[in-house]
Design a protein around this motif. Structure first.
Motif, PDB file in Angstrom:
ATOM      1  N   LEU A 154       0.827  -1.199   0.000  1.00 35.77           N
ATOM      2  CA  LEU A 154       0.000   0.000   0.000  1.00 35.77           C
ATOM      3  C   LEU A 154       0.859   1.246   0.000  1.00 35.77           C
ATOM      4  O   LEU A 154       1.993   1.239   0.502  1.00 35.77           O
ATOM      5  CB  LEU A 154      -0.907   0.047   1.234  1.00 35.77           C
ATOM      6  CG  LEU A 154      -1.905  -1.086   1.444  1.00 35.77           C
ATOM      7  CD1 LEU A 154      -1.298  -2.169   2.315  1.00 35.77           C
ATOM      8  CD2 LEU A 154      -3.181  -0.553   2.078  1.00 35.77           C
ATOM      9  N   GLY A 155       0.296   2.328  -0.557  1.00 33.81           N
ATOM     10  CA  GLY A 155       0.936   3.630  -0.535  1.00 33.81           C
ATOM     11  C   GLY A 155      -0.025   4.686  -0.021  1.00 33.81           C
ATOM     12  O   GLY A 155      -1.158   4.384   0.396  1.00 33.81           O
ATOM     13  N   GLU A 156       0.402   5.923  -0.045  1.00 31.36           N
ATOM     14  CA  GLU A 156      -0.381   7.032   0.491  1.00 31.36           C
ATOM     15  C   GLU A 156      -1.782   7.064  -0.118  1.00 31.36           C
ATOM     16  O   GLU A 156      -1.951   6.950  -1.330  1.00 31.36           O
ATOM     17  CB  GLU A 156       0.337   8.351   0.221  1.00 31.36           C
ATOM     18  CG  GLU A 156      -0.342   9.566   0.823  1.00 31.36           C
ATOM     19  CD  GLU A 156       0.477  10.841   0.670  1.00 31.36           C
ATOM     20  OE1 GLU A 156      -0.088  11.934   0.886  1.00 31.36           O
ATOM     21  OE2 GLU A 156       1.682  10.744   0.356  1.00 31.36           O
ATOM     22  N   GLY A 157      -2.797   7.202   0.733  1.00 34.25           N
ATOM     23  CA  GLY A 157      -4.171   7.281   0.267  1.00 34.25           C
ATOM     24  C   GLY A 157      -4.871   5.949   0.115  1.00 34.25           C
ATOM     25  O   GLY A 157      -6.060   5.910  -0.209  1.00 34.25           O
ATOM     26  N   ASP A 158      -4.160   4.839   0.360  1.00 36.44           N
ATOM     27  CA  ASP A 158      -4.772   3.509   0.284  1.00 36.44           C
ATOM     28  C   ASP A 158      -5.387   3.121   1.628  1.00 36.44           C
ATOM     29  O   ASP A 158      -4.991   3.626   2.683  1.00 36.44           O
ATOM     30  CB  ASP A 158      -3.736   2.455  -0.116  1.00 36.44           C
ATOM     31  CG  ASP A 158      -3.251   2.622  -1.553  1.00 36.44           C
ATOM     32  OD1 ASP A 158      -3.949   3.295  -2.340  1.00 36.44           O
ATOM     33  OD2 ASP A 158      -2.183   2.074  -1.879  1.00 36.44           O
ATOM     34  N   LEU A 159      -6.344   2.199   1.574  1.00 34.97           N
ATOM     35  CA  LEU A 159      -7.023   1.703   2.763  1.00 34.97           C
ATOM     36  C   LEU A 159      -6.784   0.208   2.936  1.00 34.97           C
ATOM     37  O   LEU A 159      -6.556  -0.512   1.967  1.00 34.97           O
ATOM     38  CB  LEU A 159      -8.542   1.905   2.655  1.00 34.97           C
ATOM     39  CG  LEU A 159      -9.094   3.270   2.258  1.00 34.97           C
ATOM     40  CD1 LEU A 159     -10.621   3.206   2.197  1.00 34.97           C
ATOM     41  CD2 LEU A 159      -8.650   4.352   3.225  1.00 34.97           C
ATOM     42  N   TRP A 160      -6.859  -0.250   4.186  1.00 37.81           N
ATOM     43  CA  TRP A 160      -7.050  -1.677   4.414  1.00 37.81           C
ATOM     44  C   TRP A 160      -8.121  -1.855   5.473  1.00 37.81           C
ATOM     45  O   TRP A 160      -8.444  -0.934   6.225  1.00 37.81           O
ATOM     46  CB  TRP A 160      -5.753  -2.384   4.783  1.00 37.81           C
ATOM     47  CG  TRP A 160      -5.200  -2.168   6.166  1.00 37.81           C
ATOM     48  CD1 TRP A 160      -5.691  -2.635   7.355  1.00 37.81           C
ATOM     49  CD2 TRP A 160      -4.003  -1.442   6.495  1.00 37.81           C
ATOM     50  NE1 TRP A 160      -4.881  -2.245   8.402  1.00 37.81           N
ATOM     51  CE2 TRP A 160      -3.838  -1.516   7.901  1.00 37.81           C
ATOM     52  CE3 TRP A 160      -3.038  -0.751   5.746  1.00 37.81           C
ATOM     53  CZ2 TRP A 160      -2.769  -0.922   8.569  1.00 37.81           C
ATOM     54  CZ3 TRP A 160      -1.986  -0.158   6.408  1.00 37.81           C
ATOM     55  CH2 TRP A 160      -1.864  -0.244   7.796  1.00 37.81           C
ATOM     56  N   TYR A 161      -8.685  -3.049   5.506  1.00 38.15           N
ATOM     57  CA  TYR A 161      -9.708  -3.389   6.485  1.00 38.15           C
ATOM     58  C   TYR A 161      -9.570  -4.861   6.839  1.00 38.15           C
ATOM     59  O   TYR A 161      -9.539  -5.718   5.957  1.00 38.15           O
ATOM     60  CB  TYR A 161     -11.109  -3.135   5.915  1.00 38.15           C
ATOM     61  CG  TYR A 161     -12.242  -3.513   6.853  1.00 38.15           C
ATOM     62  CD1 TYR A 161     -12.776  -2.595   7.752  1.00 38.15           C
ATOM     63  CD2 TYR A 161     -12.783  -4.801   6.824  1.00 38.15           C
ATOM     64  CE1 TYR A 161     -13.813  -2.944   8.607  1.00 38.15           C
ATOM     65  CE2 TYR A 161     -13.828  -5.150   7.675  1.00 38.15           C
ATOM     66  CZ  TYR A 161     -14.339  -4.225   8.558  1.00 38.15           C
ATOM     67  OH  TYR A 161     -15.367  -4.584   9.407  1.00 38.15           O
ATOM     68  N   PHE A 162      -9.456  -5.142   8.136  1.00 35.89           N
ATOM     69  CA  PHE A 162      -9.415  -6.511   8.620  1.00 35.89           C
ATOM     70  C   PHE A 162     -10.607  -6.731   9.551  1.00 35.89           C
ATOM     71  O   PHE A 162     -10.739  -6.040  10.563  1.00 35.89           O
ATOM     72  CB  PHE A 162      -8.113  -6.795   9.367  1.00 35.89           C
ATOM     73  CG  PHE A 162      -6.887  -6.693   8.497  1.00 35.89           C
ATOM     74  CD1 PHE A 162      -6.773  -7.432   7.331  1.00 35.89           C
ATOM     75  CD2 PHE A 162      -5.843  -5.836   8.835  1.00 35.89           C
ATOM     76  CE1 PHE A 162      -5.647  -7.336   6.524  1.00 35.89           C
ATOM     77  CE2 PHE A 162      -4.713  -5.736   8.041  1.00 35.89           C
ATOM     78  CZ  PHE A 162      -4.610  -6.493   6.874  1.00 35.89           C
ATOM     79  N   PRO A 163     -11.481  -7.680   9.223  1.00 39.58           N
ATOM     80  CA  PRO A 163     -12.607  -7.973  10.123  1.00 39.58           C
ATOM     81  C   PRO A 163     -12.120  -8.416  11.492  1.00 39.58           C
ATOM     82  O   PRO A 163     -10.976  -8.844  11.662  1.00 39.58           O
ATOM     83  CB  PRO A 163     -13.342  -9.112   9.395  1.00 39.58           C
ATOM     84  CG  PRO A 163     -12.927  -8.990   7.956  1.00 39.58           C
ATOM     85  CD  PRO A 163     -11.510  -8.489   8.000  1.00 39.58           C
ATOM     86  N   SER A 164     -12.984  -8.316  12.475  1.00 39.15           N
ATOM     87  CA  SER A 164     -12.614  -8.708  13.833  1.00 39.15           C
ATOM     88  C   SER A 164     -12.160 -10.165  13.845  1.00 39.15           C
ATOM     89  O   SER A 164     -12.738 -11.022  13.179  1.00 39.15           O
ATOM     90  CB  SER A 164     -13.801  -8.515  14.776  1.00 39.15           C
ATOM     91  OG  SER A 164     -14.906  -9.308  14.369  1.00 39.15           O
TER      92      SER A 164
END
Length: 409
Positions: free
Chosen positions: A152-162
């Motif tokens: 990932l670079g600037e402005g990217d997102l990640w999401y990890f469920p619980s």
């Protein structure tokens, strides 16, 4: 109704935009910074002062006349959070311990130097992240043994469920690693309470480890005696090499390129909305990225789907929150600040600086939703609106029937 008239109406309706005297002292400003004087109201501060801090909170020191009643504090700066320093980086957090009103969400600001790792871990809460600077690699697996790895670079997102185990590693970049914002879907989250692989291994008898992994006890002679949390590690290999097969890839990628989205463009700025309709993995957090030109206004609105957690990336702005019962309070914000709006409370955000105001809005919801005050008035029988507001009928007839997310200066 022409564009100038419409803007004039919205500006006049904005909470806190009441006409104020032109004398700097009457406006609550002196060479030493703001003072609690508004016209003929208020007085100098005779006791100890913190001018540098007061200069950051002009509308707190000398609030507009339209502020009234008591609302809780809706602002916290990460600069006031405890900094946890580790070999390879640092972390600081904003939770209900720092900002008590922030019950729905909390945040962590973290820095990893190149090759440093936020160790393999998981937590009870879902994790949403925005890359502020630099580059990072994330890895994860799900309950079916499906794998994920990406850079990932600037402005990217990640999401990890619980409950999903994952890792984060800083990569070589122009800023020596990376810095990012983490948002969790629980205000009581604590960065110190995550489930760490080294912590678990250190607190499991070695004979059990040997039996579990099918290895001799001697294989575990050098496991760390306590958690590593953030630590320097070898430079990672290629991304292709880190994409292990397992049971195949996760069905919905855990990464999304937010700033690569085509924005909603307005005369006053741009908006990017990212929720589960675009970022399908992000089931519990929706977000929007706003860029407001100087003087522009995030229109008066409210959200029907939950509390709002804000993070300010650049520039300066003010927000007035309307809490019913004649309660309203204005706050100043700048880069590094967290803002919070409790469920359904009306508010606006105005760029009060000379450069772009950029900020994130986050919600504990799969979908982004807002209601526009101007649109509501435009789509309600105009005679009824006139009876409430005493506005001229021509002004009401000219209100936009479509949302105007950002109103230009």
């Amino acid at each position: 109704m022409d564009d100038m008239s419409r803007r004039g109406f919205i500006a006049a309706a904005t909470v806190g935009a009441a006409t104020m005297p032109t004398s700097p002292r009457a406006q609550g400003a002196t060479a030493d910074g703001p003072i609690p004087i508004r016209g003929g109201d208020g007085a100098d501060v005779l006791g100890p002062r913190n001018p540098a801090r007061e200069a950051q909170d002009r509308w707190t020191v000398a609030p507009p006349k339209t502020d009234h009643g008591t609302l809780p504090n809706l602002k916290w700066s990460f600069a006031d959070s405890h900094m946890r320093l580790e070999e390879g980086g640092w972390a600081r957090q904003t939770t209900i311990r720092e900002l008590p009103i922030s019950k729905a969400m909390s945040g962590v600001n973290m820095r990893l130097k190149a090759n440093a790792v936020r160790e393999m871990h998981w937590h009870k809460e879902a994790e949403w992240a925005y890359m502020l600077k630099g580059k990072a690699r994330v890895t994860a697996i799900d309950q079916d043994g499906r794998t994920f790895a990406d850079d990932l670079g600037e402005g990217d997102l990640w999401y990890f469920p619980s409950g999903i185990p994952h890792s984060i590693q800083g990569l070589e970049s122009e800023v020596d690693g990376c810095e990012f914002l983490l948002v969790f879907d629980d205000g009581a989250f604590s960065e110190d309470s995550t489930f760490l692989i080294t912590d678990w291994l250190a607190h499991t008898p070695k004979d059990v480890l040997a039996k579990n992994f099918g290895l001799p006890e001697s294989a575990f002679a050098n496991i760390p005696e306590k958690e590593l949390y953030i630590f320097p590690a070898p430079k990672p290999g290629t991304l292709a090499g880190d994409r292990l097969e397992g049971a195949g890839p996760v069905p919905n990628p855990f990464v999304h390129r937010m700033t690569a989205q085509d924005p909603i463009r307005t005369k006053g700025g741009t908006v990017r909305i990212t929720d589960s309709s675009l970022f399908k993995a992000s089931k519990t957090i929706a977000a929007a990225l706003f860029e407001l030109e100087p003087g522009a206004l995030r229109e008066m609105h409210w959200h029907p789907n939950g509390d709002e957690w804000q993070y300010y990336l650049s520039g300066k702005g003010r927000m007035t929150v309307f809490g019913s019962e004649s309660k309203a309070r204005t706050f100043d914000y700048q880069a590094g600040d967290v803002g919070y709006v409790p469920f359904a409370m009306g508010h606006y955000i105005e760029n009060t600086g000379s450069e772009k105001l950029t900020f994130l809005e986050m919600f504990r919801s799969p979908n982004y939703a807002d209601l526009s005050l101007a649109q509501w008035m435009a789509l309600t029988p105009h005679a009824l609106v006139q009876a409430h507001t005493k506005l001229e009928r021509a002004n009401i007839d000219g209100l936009p029937t479509r949302k105007n997310l950002v109103v230009p200066a």
